[in-house]
Enzyme design. Structure first.
Site, mmCIF file in Angstrom:
data_model
loop_
_atom_site.group_PDB
_atom_site.id
_atom_site.type_symbol
_atom_site.label_atom_id
_atom_site.label_comp_id
_atom_site.label_asym_id
_atom_site.label_seq_id
_atom_site.Cartn_x
_atom_site.Cartn_y
_atom_site.Cartn_z
ATOM 1 N N ASP A 503 0.864 -1.188 0.000
ATOM 2 C CA ASP A 503 0.000 0.000 0.000
ATOM 3 C C ASP A 503 0.900 1.237 0.000
ATOM 4 O O ASP A 503 1.599 1.505 0.987
ATOM 5 C CB ASP A 503 -0.875 -0.065 1.269
ATOM 6 C CG ASP A 503 -1.870 1.082 1.370
ATOM 7 O OD1 ASP A 503 -1.647 2.122 0.732
ATOM 8 O OD2 ASP A 503 -2.863 0.916 2.114
ATOM 9 N N HIS A 504 0.859 1.967 -1.086
ATOM 10 C CA HIS A 504 1.802 3.089 -1.228
ATOM 11 C C HIS A 504 1.462 4.257 -0.296
ATOM 12 O O HIS A 504 2.239 5.197 -0.163
ATOM 13 C CB HIS A 504 1.823 3.565 -2.690
ATOM 14 C CG HIS A 504 3.148 4.138 -3.115
ATOM 15 N ND1 HIS A 504 4.068 4.631 -2.225
ATOM 16 C CD2 HIS A 504 3.706 4.287 -4.342
ATOM 17 C CE1 HIS A 504 5.134 5.073 -2.881
ATOM 18 N NE2 HIS A 504 4.947 4.876 -4.167
ATOM 19 N N ARG A 505 0.317 4.203 0.364
ATOM 20 C CA ARG A 505 0.038 5.251 1.357
ATOM 21 C C ARG A 505 0.887 5.040 2.599
ATOM 22 O O ARG A 505 1.123 5.957 3.377
ATOM 23 C CB ARG A 505 -1.446 5.217 1.761
ATOM 24 C CG ARG A 505 -2.400 5.541 0.629
ATOM 25 C CD ARG A 505 -3.830 5.269 1.022
ATOM 26 N NE ARG A 505 -4.048 3.882 1.406
ATOM 27 C CZ ARG A 505 -5.204 3.405 1.862
ATOM 28 N NH1 ARG A 505 -6.241 4.210 2.010
ATOM 29 N NH2 ARG A 505 -5.328 2.128 2.182
#
Ligand code: CAO
Length: 531
Positions: A503-505
């Site tokens: 998850d790039h967040r």
């Protein structure tokens, strides 16, 4: 003009001295008729006392833990309206839901009807989960209805034995239609839900929002330990109770738990720039303005047949869709040299032959995953609003291919288990999954997932993150590959393809690459788990 009245505990059947377990209002609050005021819990049922009419709470006469019976004053209330007749508090029927233990109703036969399903009418029955003679527990799903907007499960309002079924697949039903008759057990545990109409009303409202959130696991929702008001609130907010760890006594889910979960750090709309890191509100992603799905008459082009998706497929499809749309996925591929590990695995299987446990690569990968997660704790975490919840436990899920669809059983405390113990448990859970017998708690609480297609084939793929986790490891079939460290000499090494989706967040590309390298190094030399 207003009218002060005392709100009393209404008729709650044979119960007396029932503790107050939750108070939903405070002095000064404005409430509407039927809003829950307090929740009571006997050893047999959780009951919400609703407001008999709209008004403003003046004072509260009870505190948590106080024991009340029919007629006990719980609060004083300034009622709305011009009529002077005091509101008959007794007329307000408590709504009831079962605690996790089995609930019996007074002896008799109850007709179970379709509860309030909002604006839907003439909704087809698409699945019937029970047959005559089946024993059901309160909250067990009995039929599934499907409108053009949502799929809704109607749960049993009370426990009993099915004596007759009044619908068949394809029948169209509306609120109040009789679904089935239920013979309820002996009267040892009378609950106010005995009357069929009250029973139907007591059934949690179906998942109206399911189509938009796609998030509710109905089986887990039904088993969650929560009272009617909390269930109703969860339905309204599209929150899956099965995903919540209750903060109340014995793990009961209270209102605040649902609200906190629903906030999840964001509005219902897609996260704004300022909230980029926020987990989505459970009530929906919103903001995705897509073209309508193409409607094609396939039969015009050739013969077709229609096969309905299984219930599991529908549930997992909705979850996968949400996760794919909400989470900015990136997949980093790498490979691990498992030549030595494979030799060790074969050797151990030989030694363990008599024990009946056969070890595949997956239990080793679980151990390697835990070692790696300990080095990179942000991968063993979940987003909660703008914060990251780092988990100090390592429960690893594994994707299991079953005839009914994809399921993800979870092995708890992998860090504390040996490889053979993990292999044994994995075999048991995979069998339960294939037999459709996995319980919700065997699929919950995971902190990281491994999806292994190693027994089948492929080289790389993009696994979809199993929210609220933040990463998933996909592995494919190992193969022999020529490796060289100097470009001059080559050696054949057994190579395992890795595909880590993250998850790039929460995670950056560099961390993901490091994670893969570490994971591969542990698999190359398992002694590293000691470090
Ligand atoms: N490379 C080479 N061989 C592998 C391997 C790998 N990475 N992983 C497993 N194998 C071998 C096993 O050793 C076993 O060999 P033998 O039959 O010679 O003993 C064979 O493949 C079958 O293994 P398995 O699949 O039965 O066992 P597993 O422990 O690897 O996996 C389970 C168990 C339940 C995860 C698996 O059966 C399964 O369901 N996999 C599918 C998961 C899936 O669908 N993922 C996709 C999700 S996204 O849609």
């Amino acid at each position: 003009m207003s009218n002060a009245i005392d709100i009393k505990v209404p008729d709650i059947g044979d119960f007396s001295d029932v503790p107050v377990i939750e108070i939903f209002v405070k002095p000064g609050d404005t409430v509407k008729a039927e809003d829950p005021l307090v929740s009571l819990e006997s050893d047999k049922a959780t009951m919400d006392v609703p407001a008999p009419r709209g008004g403003v709470v003046e004072s509260i006469a009870v505190k948590l833990g106080d024991k009340v019976s029919e007629g006990s004053v719980i609060m004083s209330f300034k009622a709305d309206g011009v009529t002077q007749a005091p509101a008959p508090a007794e007329a307000a029927k408590p709504s009831v839901s079962a605690p996790p233990s089995a609930t019996n109703a007074p002896a008799g036969v109850a007709e179970v009807r379709v509860p309030d399903i909002g604006d839907f009418k003439d909704v087809p029955v698409i699945e019937i989960f029970v047959k005559v003679g089946d024993t059901v527990k309160a909250e067990d799903p009995i039929v599934s209805l499907e409108s053009d907007k949502a799929t809704m499960d109607v749960p049993a309002p009370l426990s009993g034995v099915v004596t007759a079924i009044g619908v068949k697949i394809g029948d169209k039903v509306s609120e109040g239609s009789v679904i089935l008759s239920l013979a309820t057990g002996d009267a040892t545990a009378a609950t106010p839900a005995a009357a069929p109409s009250a029973a139907a009303a007591a059934a949690p409202a179906p998942a109206r929002a399911a189509a938009s959130t796609g998030a509710v696991d109905e089986a887990a929702f039904a088993l969650a330990y929560a009272g009617p008001a909390v269930r109703k609130l969860a339905r309204e907010l599209g929150v899956d109770l099965g995903q919540i760890r209750g903060s109340g006594d014995h793990g009961r889910i209270v209102r605040a738990d649902v609200e906190t979960f629903a906030k999840g750090g964001g509005a219902a709309a897609a996260p704004t720039a300022g909230k980029a890191a926020a987990a989505p509100a459970a009530s929906g992603v919103g903001g995705i303005d897509l073209l309508p799905w193409p409607k094609v008459d396939f039969a015009k082009f050739g013969p077709t047949e229609r096969k309905e998706l299984s219930r599991i497929k529908k549930i997992s499809a909705a979850n996968l869709h949400r996760n794919w749309v909400v989470i900015p996925h990136v997949t980093t591929h790498d490979e691990a040299d498992i030549t030595e590990l494979e030799l060790f695995r074969v050797q151990m299987n030989r030694e363990l032959e008599k024990s009946g446990v056969k070890i595949s690569m997956l239990p080793f990968m679980m151990k390697a995953a835990v070692a790696t997660l300990k080095k990179f704790p942000e991968f063993n975490a979940s987003l909660d609003g703008d914060a990251l919840v780092l988990k100090n436990y390592w429960h690893i899920g594994f994707a299991a291919d079953t005839p009914n669809g994809l399921m993800v059983p979870v092995i708890r405390d992998v860090d504390k288990k040996t490889v053979p113990e993990i292999a044994k448990e994995m075999g048991e859970l995979a069998k339960l999954a294939r037999d459709g017998k996995l319980k919700p708690d065997q699929m919950s609480g995971g902190t990281f997932t491994i999806s292994s297609l190693g027994g089948i084939g492929g080289i790389y793929f993009t696994p979809i993150i199993n929210a609220p986790e933040v990463a998933i490891m996909g592995v494919c079939k190992s193969y022999w590959k020529q490796h060289s460290s100097d470009g001059k000499t080559y050696a054949s090494r057994l190579t395992l393809p890795l595909s880590l989706s993250w998850d790039h967040r929460v995670i950056d590309g560099a961390a993901a690459a490091r994670f893969n390298v570490y994971f591969a190094n542990v698999l190359a030399d398992l002694r590293r788990v000691l470090f």
